[in-house]
Design a protein around this motif. Structure first.
Motif, PDB file in Angstrom:
ATOM      1  N   ASN A 224       0.854  -1.196  -0.071  1.00  0.00           N
ATOM      2  CA  ASN A 224       0.096  -0.188  -0.111  1.00  0.00           C
ATOM      3  C   ASN A 224       1.031   1.176  -0.009  1.00  0.00           C
ATOM      4  OD1 ASN A 224      -2.774   1.145  -0.031  1.00  0.00           O
ATOM      5  ND2 ASN A 224      -2.521   1.487   2.239  1.00  0.00           N
ATOM      6  N   LEU A 225       1.920   1.193   0.760  1.00  0.00           N
ATOM      7  CA  LEU A 225       2.788   2.486   0.839  1.00  0.00           C
ATOM      8  C   LEU A 225       3.367   2.452  -0.185  1.00  0.00           C
ATOM      9  CD1 LEU A 225       4.275   2.221   4.439  1.00  0.00           C
ATOM     10  CD2 LEU A 225       2.678   3.657   3.892  1.00  0.00           C
ATOM     11  N   TYR A 226       4.030   1.413  -1.083  1.00  0.00           N
ATOM     12  CA  TYR A 226       4.803   1.437  -2.211  1.00  0.00           C
ATOM     13  C   TYR A 226       3.978   2.239  -3.510  1.00  0.00           C
ATOM     14  CZ  TYR A 226       7.023   0.039  -6.565  1.00  0.00           C
ATOM     15  OH  TYR A 226       7.506   0.097  -7.884  1.00  0.00           O
ATOM     16  N   TYR A 227       2.585   1.548  -3.463  1.00  0.00           N
ATOM     17  CA  TYR A 227       1.915   2.069  -4.538  1.00  0.00           C
ATOM     18  C   TYR A 227       1.401   3.691  -4.317  1.00  0.00           C
ATOM     19  CZ  TYR A 227       2.287  -1.939  -7.207  1.00  0.00           C
ATOM     20  OH  TYR A 227       2.899  -3.143  -7.947  1.00  0.00           O
ATOM     21  N   SER A 228       1.283   3.757  -2.995  1.00  0.00           N
ATOM     22  CA  SER A 228       0.968   5.367  -2.565  1.00  0.00           C
ATOM     23  C   SER A 228       2.043   6.157  -3.064  1.00  0.00           C
ATOM     24  CB  SER A 228       0.733   5.449  -1.170  1.00  0.00           C
ATOM     25  OG  SER A 228      -0.655   4.649  -0.765  1.00  0.00           O
ATOM     26  N   SER A 229       3.031   5.740  -2.818  1.00  0.00           N
ATOM     27  CA  SER A 229       4.394   6.608  -3.211  1.00  0.00           C
ATOM     28  C   SER A 229       4.580   6.819  -4.696  1.00  0.00           C
ATOM     29  CB  SER A 229       5.562   6.127  -2.579  1.00  0.00           C
ATOM     30  OG  SER A 229       5.877   4.927  -2.985  1.00  0.00           O
ATOM     31  N   GLU A 230       4.300   5.532  -5.366  1.00  0.00           N
ATOM     32  CA  GLU A 230       4.313   5.577  -6.516  1.00  0.00           C
ATOM     33  C   GLU A 230       3.434   6.618  -7.352  1.00  0.00           C
ATOM     34  OE1 GLU A 230       3.133   2.230  -9.368  1.00  0.00           O
ATOM     35  OE2 GLU A 230       5.178   2.077  -9.654  1.00  0.00           O
ATOM     36  N   LYS A 231       2.019   6.650  -6.448  1.00  0.00           N
ATOM     37  CA  LYS A 231       1.067   7.591  -7.142  1.00  0.00           C
ATOM     38  C   LYS A 231       1.323   9.011  -6.976  1.00  0.00           C
ATOM     39  CE  LYS A 231      -2.821   7.162  -4.731  1.00  0.00           C
ATOM     40  NZ  LYS A 231      -4.092   6.872  -4.420  1.00  0.00           N
ATOM     41  N   VAL A 232       2.055   9.279  -5.751  1.00  0.00           N
ATOM     42  CA  VAL A 232       2.781  10.683  -5.877  1.00  0.00           C
ATOM     43  C   VAL A 232       3.537  10.942  -6.596  1.00  0.00           C
ATOM     44  CG1 VAL A 232       3.772  11.908  -3.963  1.00  0.00           C
ATOM     45  CG2 VAL A 232       2.064  10.587  -3.181  1.00  0.00           C
ATOM     46  N   ASN A 233       4.586  10.123  -6.776  1.00  0.00           N
ATOM     47  CA  ASN A 233       5.538  10.134  -7.809  1.00  0.00           C
ATOM     48  C   ASN A 233       5.047  10.619  -9.242  1.00  0.00           C
ATOM     49  OD1 ASN A 233       7.634  10.008  -6.018  1.00  0.00           O
ATOM     50  ND2 ASN A 233       7.901   7.663  -6.303  1.00  0.00           N
ATOM     51  N   ALA A 234       4.002   9.942  -9.604  1.00  0.00           N
ATOM     52  CA  ALA A 234       3.197  10.026 -10.877  1.00  0.00           C
ATOM     53  C   ALA A 234       2.574  11.466 -10.926  1.00  0.00           C
ATOM     54  CB  ALA A 234       2.193   9.077 -10.975  1.00  0.00           C
ATOM     55  N   TYR A 235       2.124  11.743  -9.663  1.00  0.00           N
ATOM     56  CA  TYR A 235       1.412  13.220  -9.748  1.00  0.00           C
ATOM     57  C   TYR A 235       2.544  14.219  -9.847  1.00  0.00           C
ATOM     58  CZ  TYR A 235      -3.644  12.464  -8.436  1.00  0.00           C
ATOM     59  OH  TYR A 235      -4.745  12.197  -8.496  1.00  0.00           O
ATOM     60  N   LEU A 236       3.934  14.316  -9.273  1.00  0.00           N
ATOM     61  CA  LEU A 236       5.026  15.041  -9.224  1.00  0.00           C
ATOM     62  C   LEU A 236       5.409  14.979 -10.629  1.00  0.00           C
ATOM     63  CD1 LEU A 236       6.661  13.815  -5.936  1.00  0.00           C
ATOM     64  CD2 LEU A 236       5.495  16.202  -6.563  1.00  0.00           C
ATOM     65  N   GLN A 237       5.446  13.953 -11.282  1.00  0.00           N
ATOM     66  CA  GLN A 237       5.898  13.983 -12.835  1.00  0.00           C
ATOM     67  C   GLN A 237       4.978  14.794 -13.886  1.00  0.00           C
ATOM     68  OE1 GLN A 237       6.600  10.359 -14.506  1.00  0.00           O
ATOM     69  NE2 GLN A 237       7.240  10.982 -16.475  1.00  0.00           N
ATOM     70  N   GLN A 238       3.493  14.519 -13.418  1.00  0.00           N
ATOM     71  CA  GLN A 238       2.478  15.174 -14.239  1.00  0.00           C
ATOM     72  C   GLN A 238       2.794  16.705 -13.753  1.00  0.00           C
ATOM     73  OE1 GLN A 238      -1.153  13.491 -13.538  1.00  0.00           O
ATOM     74  NE2 GLN A 238      -2.213  14.878 -14.981  1.00  0.00           N
ATOM     75  N   ALA A 239       2.718  17.211 -12.659  1.00  0.00           N
ATOM     76  CA  ALA A 239       3.015  18.185 -12.250  1.00  0.00           C
ATOM     77  C   ALA A 239       4.127  19.140 -12.774  1.00  0.00           C
ATOM     78  CB  ALA A 239       3.095  18.515 -10.706  1.00  0.00           C
ATOM     79  N   ALA A 240       5.038  18.414 -12.887  1.00  0.00           N
ATOM     80  CA  ALA A 240       6.300  18.888 -13.659  1.00  0.00           C
ATOM     81  C   ALA A 240       6.029  19.202 -15.309  1.00  0.00           C
ATOM     82  CB  ALA A 240       7.602  18.077 -13.613  1.00  0.00           C
ATOM     83  N   GLU A 241       5.347  18.359 -15.864  1.00  0.00           N
ATOM     84  CA  GLU A 241       5.171  18.706 -17.215  1.00  0.00           C
ATOM     85  C   GLU A 241       4.071  19.736 -17.383  1.00  0.00           C
ATOM     86  OE1 GLU A 241       3.348  14.857 -18.230  1.00  0.00           O
ATOM     87  OE2 GLU A 241       5.169  13.609 -18.254  1.00  0.00           O
ATOM     88  N   ILE A 242       3.093  19.874 -16.600  1.00  0.00           N
ATOM     89  CA  ILE A 242       2.098  21.007 -16.513  1.00  0.00           C
ATOM     90  C   ILE A 242       2.943  22.204 -16.290  1.00  0.00           C
ATOM     91  CG2 ILE A 242       0.146  22.077 -15.737  1.00  0.00           C
ATOM     92  CD1 ILE A 242      -0.799  19.152 -15.001  1.00  0.00           C
ATOM     93  N   GLY A 243       3.877  22.153 -15.661  1.00  0.00           N
ATOM     94  CA  GLY A 243       4.830  23.499 -15.388  1.00  0.00           C
ATOM     95  C   GLY A 243       5.268  24.055 -16.431  1.00  0.00           C
ATOM     96  N   HIS A 244       5.964  22.846 -17.149  1.00  0.00           N
ATOM     97  CA  HIS A 244       6.664  23.215 -18.569  1.00  0.00           C
ATOM     98  C   HIS A 244       5.842  23.787 -19.475  1.00  0.00           C
ATOM     99  CE1 HIS A 244      10.437  21.626 -17.485  1.00  0.00           C
ATOM    100  NE2 HIS A 244      10.097  20.305 -17.184  1.00  0.00           N
ATOM    101  N   GLN A 245       4.553  23.158 -19.654  1.00  0.00           N
ATOM    102  CA  GLN A 245       3.587  23.484 -20.510  1.00  0.00           C
ATOM    103  C   GLN A 245       3.159  24.984 -20.078  1.00  0.00           C
ATOM    104  OE1 GLN A 245       0.171  20.767 -20.900  1.00  0.00           O
ATOM    105  NE2 GLN A 245       1.531  19.112 -20.678  1.00  0.00           N
ATOM    106  N   MET A 246       2.992  25.293 -18.879  1.00  0.00           N
ATOM    107  CA  MET A 246       2.514  26.713 -18.535  1.00  0.00           C
ATOM    108  C   MET A 246       3.822  27.649 -18.969  1.00  0.00           C
ATOM    109  SD  MET A 246       0.295  26.699 -14.904  1.00  0.00           S
ATOM    110  CE  MET A 246       1.474  25.597 -14.092  1.00  0.00           C
ATOM    111  N   ALA A 247       4.983  27.206 -18.748  1.00  0.00           N
ATOM    112  CA  ALA A 247       6.081  28.137 -19.156  1.00  0.00           C
ATOM    113  C   ALA A 247       6.074  28.347 -20.663  1.00  0.00           C
ATOM    114  CB  ALA A 247       7.406  27.433 -18.621  1.00  0.00           C
ATOM    115  N   GLU A 248       5.512  27.374 -21.471  1.00  0.00           N
ATOM    116  CA  GLU A 248       5.587  27.836 -22.826  1.00  0.00           C
ATOM    117  C   GLU A 248       4.439  28.770 -23.218  1.00  0.00           C
ATOM    118  OE1 GLU A 248       5.381  23.805 -24.487  1.00  0.00           O
ATOM    119  OE2 GLU A 248       7.297  23.493 -23.833  1.00  0.00           O
ATOM    120  N   ARG A 249       3.289  28.810 -22.654  1.00  0.00           N
ATOM    121  CA  ARG A 249       2.203  29.858 -22.820  1.00  0.00           C
ATOM    122  C   ARG A 249       2.848  31.209 -22.680  1.00  0.00           C
ATOM    123  NH1 ARG A 249      -3.019  27.283 -22.916  1.00  0.00           N
ATOM    124  NH2 ARG A 249      -2.560  25.165 -23.601  1.00  0.00           N
ATOM    125  N   LEU A 250       2.593  32.205 -23.711  1.00  0.00           N
ATOM    126  CA  LEU A 250       3.146  33.445 -23.632  1.00  0.00           C
ATOM    127  C   LEU A 250       2.059  34.446 -23.358  1.00  0.00           C
ATOM    128  CD1 LEU A 250       5.594  33.297 -26.592  1.00  0.00           C
ATOM    129  CD2 LEU A 250       6.144  32.951 -24.180  1.00  0.00           C
TER     130      LEU A 250
END
Length: 572
Positions: A224-250
Motif C-alpha cells: 500500500n505504501l509503495y503504490y501510494s508513493s508511486e502515485k505521488v511520484n506520478a502526480y509530481l511528474q505530471q505536475a512538472a510536465e504541466i509546469g513546462h506547458q505553462m512556461a511555454e504559454r506566452l
C-alpha cells in the motif's frame, strides 16, 4: 465512469433476489465446519477485515490482498464461513474507499461478485472431491484441489470484473492494464502463502495464525505504501510536465486556462476559482469553472483579507484542506455553491509574497488527500512564474506593436497584419480588402504655432476619434508622423470611401482642444485631413501595391486637389 439510475435499480434487485437466497442455500447445502471454535472464527474474521481495510488503488481500481486469508478460511471452516467473511470484507473495503451516496450501488454489486465467485469456485471444489479441513501435508491430491479452488476463484473474479467494466460501467479501455498485472502478480505471490497459513493453523492453532498473519498484514501495508508513493511520484511528474506547458504559454489567459484545465483533469473538481490580489488589499476573481466546463460570473464582490476561505488563505499564506462542508460553511463568502463538500485552497506565492489564491471544490466528501494539496501547491509555484513571464511578454509585445503616444498599433504591426490579410485573399478566405490612408493638412504649422506638445495632443485625440469611428470593422494604426491608416477586411471600395468621408468630417467639423499650448491657455484648433482609399484585389495584387496606390490617391487625388477631401485610387 457513470452508471445510470436504471442500472443501479437493476443491481439492487439482482442482489435482493440472488444473494440472501443464495446464502441460505449455501448454509444448508455446504454447512459450516466448526464446533465451538468461536475464538478461531473471530481471529480469522479480524485478519480478513484488517487486510480488507488496506487496499491499493491503481487506475481507480481497488486491489486488496485478501485471497490468501479467504483460501485459509475456506479450507478451515468451509464455504459458508468464507462467503460471510468475503461479504464483510466488501463492507470494510467500501467504507475505506469512502464511497458517496451516488456510489452506494457498488455495495450490492460487489456483494453479487464475491457471492458468485465464492459459490462457483467452492461448488467446483466440492464436486471434485474436496473436503473442509483436509490434511495437506500428507495428501498431494488435496493440495492440487486447493490450488484449483484458488485459481478458479481468481479467474472468476477477473471474468466478473471485466463483465462489470464492459456492460455496467461501459468502459472501452483495455482491461489488461497495470492494475491487472499487479493483481495477478500479488495473487501468485500470496495464494501459496494462504496454503501455508492453513497448514500451520491446522497443525498449531491460533499462535501460527498470529505469527504468519502479522507478516502478511505487513506485506499489505508495504504494498500500500509503495503504490501510494508511486502515485505521488506520478502526480509530481505530471505536475512538472504541466509546469513546462505553462512556461511555454506566452499569454496570461492561456496560462490561466491551462491551470484550470489540468487541475480539472488531475483532481475531482466540480468548482474551481483563481483569485488575483489587487492593490494589495482585496482578491479579485479572474477565472472560475462550474461542472468542469461552465464559467461562473466574474463580477462577484471582491474579498478582503481574512474574509472567507480564500481571504484567510491569503492572509496566512498557507494552504487549507476541508473534507466536509461542516468544516468550512461558517467561513464561506458565497463563492462556493451549497452542494460542495470538499474544499482545497492554496496560496499562489511569488518572491515570498502571496499574489493570488487557487480554490477547488468537490461535491464528494473527503475528495482530496494531503499529498494532493502538496501537488497543487507545486503547480501554483509553476503558475506564479508562468504568469509573471506571460505578463512581461504581453507588455513587451504591446510596446513593440503599439505607438507609445497614441496607443494605436504601429507601422511594424500594420505591416505584419497587411501581409496576413493578403495571404487570406490569396487563399480565398477574404473577398476584398480596403485601405484608408490619411494625413493631417499643414500639421507642421500647428507644431510651429502651438508647440510640439500641442501637436501630440491633437494626434492623441485624433487616434481616439478614429478608434471610435472604425470600431470592430477594421484596424487603426499610426503609420508615421501625422499619417494614420485604417485596414478594412471585407470592406469594398464604396464602404471604405464612406468611412473615409465620415472620418474626414469628424476631423474637419469638430475642433481639437489644446490643453498645453505655448500661450499657456486652452485653445480650440480646427484642422483638416486628406485621405486616400485603395482596394484589393481591384487596385492591387500585393501589400506594397495597395499601400502605394492608397498613398498615391492621398497625395495626387486629395492633397494636390486642395486638401480636406477623400480620393479613391484610379489607374487612369
Amino acid at each position: 465512469m457513470v452508471v445510470n439510475a436504471r442500472m443501479k435499480k437493476v443491481i439492487f434487485l439482482v442482489w435482493l433476489l440472488m444473494v440472501p437466497a443464495g446464502m441460505w442455500f449455501t448454509y444448508h447445502t455446504y454447512p459450516p465446519n466448526f464446533s465451538g471454535q468461536w475464538l478461531d472464527l473471530i481471529a480469522f474474521l479480524l485478519l480478513t477485515l484488517v487486510v480488507a481495510s488496506m487496499p491499493m488503488v491503481i487506475n481507480n481500481t481497488p486491489i486488496f490482498l485478501i485471497q490468501w486469508v479467504s483460501l485459509a478460511t475456506f479450507l478451515s471452516f468451509g464455504l459458508f464461513v468464507e462467503m460471510v467473511f468475503a461479504q464483510a470484507a466488501v463492507i470494510v473495503l467500501l467504507l475505506k474507499l469512502r464511497i458517496q451516496k451516488d456510489q452506494l450501488f457498488r455495495l450490492p454489486l460487489n456483494f453479487i461478485m464475491f457471492f458468485l465467485v465464492s459459490l462457483i469456485s467452492g461448488a467446483v471444489y466440492y464436486l471434485l472431491g474436496g473436503k473442509t479441513g483436509p490434511e495437506l501435508i500428507s495428501n498431494p491430491h488435496a493440495i492440487w484441489l486447493a490450488a484449483t479452488y484458488a485459481v478458479l476463484n481468481y479467474f472468476l473474479n477477473q471474468v466478473i470484473v471485466s463483465f462489470y467494466l464492459y456492460f455496467i460501467y461501459k468502459s472501452k479501455g483495455s482491461y489488461f492494464g497495470k492494475d491487472f498485472i499487479v493483481e495477478t502478480i500479488t495473487t501468485l505471490i500470496t495464494l501459496p502463502l494462504g496454503i501455508v497459513l492453513y497448514m500451520l493453523y491446522n497443525q498449531g492453532g491460533l499462535l501460527p495464525l498470529l505469527l504468519v498473519g502479522i507478516p502478511f498484514v505487513s506485506l499489505s501495508i508495504i504494498f500500500n505504501l509503495y503504490y501510494s508513493s508511486e502515485k505521488v511520484n506520478a502526480y509530481l511528474q505530471q505536475a512538472a510536465e504541466i509546469g513546462h506547458q505553462m512556461a511555454e504559454r506566452l499569454e496570461v489567459n492561456g496560462v490561466l486556462d491551462l491551470l484550470i484545465e489540468k487541475l480539472s483533469e488531475m483532481l475531482p473538481v466540480d468548482y474551481g476559482f483563481i483569485f488575483d490580489v489587487v492593490n494589495e488589499d482585496e482578491l479579485h476573481l479572474v477565472r472560475s469553472i462550474k461542472g468542469k466546463c461552465k464559467e461562473l460570473p466574474l463580477n462577484m464582490p471582491r474579498i478582503k483579507k481574512n474574509e472567507g476561505i480564500s481571504g484567510y488563505v491569503w492572509s496566512k499564506g498557507k494552504a487549507h484542506l476541508y473534507s466536509t462542508s461542516k468544516q468550512w460553511k461558517r467561513y464561506s463568502t458565497g463563492y462556493i455553491p451549497s452542494d460542495a463538500e470538499s474544499v482545497l485552497a492554496v496560496p499562489i506565492v511569488r518572491n515570498k509574497k502571496v499574489i493570488g489564491v487557487v480554490m477547488l471544490a468537490s461535491k464528494r466528501k473527503r475528495a482530496y488527500e494531503k499529498y494532493q494539496l502538496m501537488i497543487v501547491d507545486i503547480l501554483c509555484s509553476y503558475f506564479a512564474v508562468a504568469m509573471e513571464n506571460a505578463k512581461h511578454y504581453e507588455i513587451t509585445k504591446m510596446q513593440s506593436e503599439h505607438c507609445a503616444l497614441t496607443k494605436l498599433y504601429n507601422y511594424r504591426y500594420f505591416e505584419k497584419l497587411l501581409t496576413e490579410e493578403f495571404n487570406k485573399l490569396y487563399q480565398f478566405e477574404r473577398r476584398v480588402l480596403s485601405l484608408i490612408i490619411l494625413d493631417i493638412d499643414h500639421f507642421k504649422a500647428v507644431n510651429d504655432t502651438y508647440g510640439h506638445q500641442s501637436g501630440n495632443e491633437i494626434l492623441i485625440e485624433l487616434a481616439d476619434r478614429l478608434s471610435k469611428i472604425v470600431g470592430s470593422r477594421g484596424t487603426v494604426a499610426r503609420y508615421g508622423g501625422e499619417e494614420f491608416v485604417v485596414l478594412l477586411p471585407e470592406g469594398n471600395k464604396e464602404e471604405a470611401y464612406q468611412m473615409a468621408e465620415m472620418i474626414r468630417q469628424a476631423i474637419a467639423n469638430w475642433p481639437f482642444t489644446l490643453q498645453e499650448s505655448l500661450e499657456l491657455k486652452q485653445h480650440q484648433v480646427k484642422i483638416t485631413a486628406s485621405i486616400g482609399v485603395a482596394t484589393a484585389p481591384e487596385d492591387a495584387e500585393d501589400p506594397l501595391a495597395l499601400v502605394r496606390h492608397a498613398d498615391r490617391a492621398l497625395y495626387v487625388g486629395a492633397k494636390r486637389a486642395g486638401r480636406n477631401r477623400v480620393a479613391e485610387y484610379s489607374s487612369c
